[in-house]
Design a protein around this motif. Structure first.
Motif, PDB file in Angstrom:
ATOM      1  N   ALA A   1       0.895  -1.126   0.026  1.00 37.32           N
ATOM      2  CA  ALA A   1      -0.123   0.046  -0.046  1.00 37.32           C
ATOM      3  C   ALA A   1       0.861   1.203   0.190  1.00 37.32           C
ATOM      4  O   ALA A   1       0.586   2.213  -0.721  1.00 37.32           O
ATOM      5  N   LEU A   2       1.883   1.319   0.795  1.00 31.63           N
ATOM      6  CA  LEU A   2       2.918   2.306   0.940  1.00 31.63           C
ATOM      7  C   LEU A   2       3.509   2.380  -0.493  1.00 31.63           C
ATOM      8  O   LEU A   2       3.648   3.885  -1.039  1.00 31.63           O
ATOM      9  N   LYS A   3       3.883   1.669  -1.202  1.00 32.75           N
ATOM     10  CA  LYS A   3       4.408   1.714  -2.561  1.00 32.75           C
ATOM     11  C   LYS A   3       3.627   2.336  -3.579  1.00 32.75           C
ATOM     12  O   LYS A   3       3.892   3.209  -4.311  1.00 32.75           O
ATOM     13  N   ILE A   4       2.239   1.739  -3.449  1.00 35.47           N
ATOM     14  CA  ILE A   4       1.278   2.425  -4.333  1.00 35.47           C
ATOM     15  C   ILE A   4       1.009   3.777  -4.044  1.00 35.47           C
ATOM     16  O   ILE A   4       1.014   4.622  -4.877  1.00 35.47           O
TER      17      ILE A   4
ATOM     18  N   ILE B   1       1.596   8.093  -5.974  1.00 35.21           N
ATOM     19  CA  ILE B   1       0.515   8.921  -5.978  1.00 35.21           C
ATOM     20  C   ILE B   1       1.093  10.275  -5.519  1.00 35.21           C
ATOM     21  O   ILE B   1       0.912  11.403  -5.986  1.00 35.21           O
ATOM     22  N   SER B   2       1.388  10.197  -4.115  1.00 37.65           N
ATOM     23  CA  SER B   2       1.947  11.340  -3.563  1.00 37.65           C
ATOM     24  C   SER B   2       2.685  10.866  -2.296  1.00 37.65           C
ATOM     25  O   SER B   2       2.201  10.010  -1.639  1.00 37.65           O
ATOM     26  N   THR B   3       3.733  11.563  -2.015  1.00 41.69           N
ATOM     27  CA  THR B   3       4.581  11.291  -0.749  1.00 41.69           C
ATOM     28  C   THR B   3       4.280  12.078   0.266  1.00 41.69           C
ATOM     29  O   THR B   3       4.888  11.882   1.274  1.00 41.69           O
ATOM     30  N   THR B   4       3.484  13.180   0.437  1.00 42.57           N
ATOM     31  CA  THR B   4       3.322  14.064   1.417  1.00 42.57           C
ATOM     32  C   THR B   4       1.767  13.870   1.796  1.00 42.57           C
ATOM     33  O   THR B   4       1.176  14.388   2.698  1.00 42.57           O
TER      34      THR B   4
ATOM     35  N   ASP C   1      -0.880   7.489   7.230  1.00 42.08           N
ATOM     36  CA  ASP C   1      -1.764   6.465   7.901  1.00 42.08           C
ATOM     37  C   ASP C   1      -1.266   5.071   7.497  1.00 42.08           C
ATOM     38  O   ASP C   1      -1.189   4.203   8.533  1.00 42.08           O
ATOM     39  N   ILE C   2      -0.528   5.063   6.561  1.00 40.40           N
ATOM     40  CA  ILE C   2       0.217   3.689   6.220  1.00 40.40           C
ATOM     41  C   ILE C   2       1.357   3.601   7.130  1.00 40.40           C
ATOM     42  O   ILE C   2       1.740   2.568   7.639  1.00 40.40           O
ATOM     43  N   TYR C   3       2.224   4.879   7.279  1.00 41.02           N
ATOM     44  CA  TYR C   3       3.201   4.574   8.184  1.00 41.02           C
ATOM     45  C   TYR C   3       2.745   4.146   9.741  1.00 41.02           C
ATOM     46  O   TYR C   3       3.684   3.475  10.453  1.00 41.02           O
TER      47      TYR C   3
ATOM     48  N   ARG D   1       7.276   9.405  11.876  1.00 43.56           N
ATOM     49  CA  ARG D   1       7.199  10.037  10.575  1.00 43.56           C
ATOM     50  C   ARG D   1       5.839  10.282  10.341  1.00 43.56           C
ATOM     51  O   ARG D   1       5.436  11.609   9.883  1.00 43.56           O
ATOM     52  N   ALA D   2       5.147   9.485  10.637  1.00 43.01           N
ATOM     53  CA  ALA D   2       3.347   9.763  10.798  1.00 43.01           C
ATOM     54  C   ALA D   2       3.113  11.074  11.329  1.00 43.01           C
ATOM     55  O   ALA D   2       2.289  11.744  10.940  1.00 43.01           O
ATOM     56  N   LEU D   3       3.726  11.270  12.766  1.00 43.70           N
ATOM     57  CA  LEU D   3       3.359  12.250  13.251  1.00 43.70           C
ATOM     58  C   LEU D   3       3.725  13.513  12.857  1.00 43.70           C
ATOM     59  O   LEU D   3       2.987  14.556  12.654  1.00 43.70           O
ATOM     60  N   THR D   4       4.832  13.619  12.339  1.00 40.61           N
ATOM     61  CA  THR D   4       5.301  14.951  11.703  1.00 40.61           C
ATOM     62  C   THR D   4       4.666  15.147  10.388  1.00 40.61           C
ATOM     63  O   THR D   4       4.019  16.271  10.581  1.00 40.61           O
ATOM     64  N   MET D   5       4.095  14.301   9.594  1.00 40.37           N
ATOM     65  CA  MET D   5       3.239  14.373   8.472  1.00 40.37           C
ATOM     66  C   MET D   5       2.059  15.151   8.876  1.00 40.37           C
ATOM     67  O   MET D   5       1.409  15.970   8.315  1.00 40.37           O
ATOM     68  N   LYS D   6       1.513  14.362   9.818  1.00 41.91           N
ATOM     69  CA  LYS D   6       0.160  14.797  10.488  1.00 41.91           C
ATOM     70  C   LYS D   6       0.077  16.119  11.107  1.00 41.91           C
ATOM     71  O   LYS D   6      -0.662  16.943  10.609  1.00 41.91           O
TER      72      LYS D   6
END
Length: 90
Positions: free
Chosen positions: A15-18, A22-25, A31-33, A55-60
């Motif tokens: 899922a992460l690869k897919i 589409i988008s890395t941000t 959610d996947i992380y 990583r998920a925390l920073t992105m969110k």
């Protein structure tokens, strides 16, 4: 149980690869992380679990702000990882 954890890890990485195509941000990546973090925590790979939850925390936080519900979920995953790490240390 280990087979199911391995299957879950494989599916989440796919899922992460897919999603990264589409988008890395996008917050979907976060959610996947977060899901991978929980999988790794369950399997005892706490260093990787902690890294992914952070990583998920920073992105969110960057996307949604520090008081969003999804940020709280990331913090919860980090707390779980820390708890497991303390449990393993004893």
């Amino acid at each position: 149980m280990q087979d199911r954890i391995t299957d879950a890890e494989r599916a989440a990485n796919k899922a992460l690869k897919i999603q990264n195509q589409i988008s890395t941000t996008d917050t979907a990546v976060a959610d996947i992380y977060l899901n991978l973090s929980r999988i790794y925590a369950q399997s005892g790979n706490l260093k990787e679990a902690d890294s992914l939850a952070n990583r998920a925390l920073t992105m969110k936080q960057e996307a949604l702000g520090p008081t969003h519900h999804d940020v709280a979920l990331c913090l919860e995953a980090l707390a779980e990882t820390e708890y497991r790490a303390a449990d393993y240390a004893q």
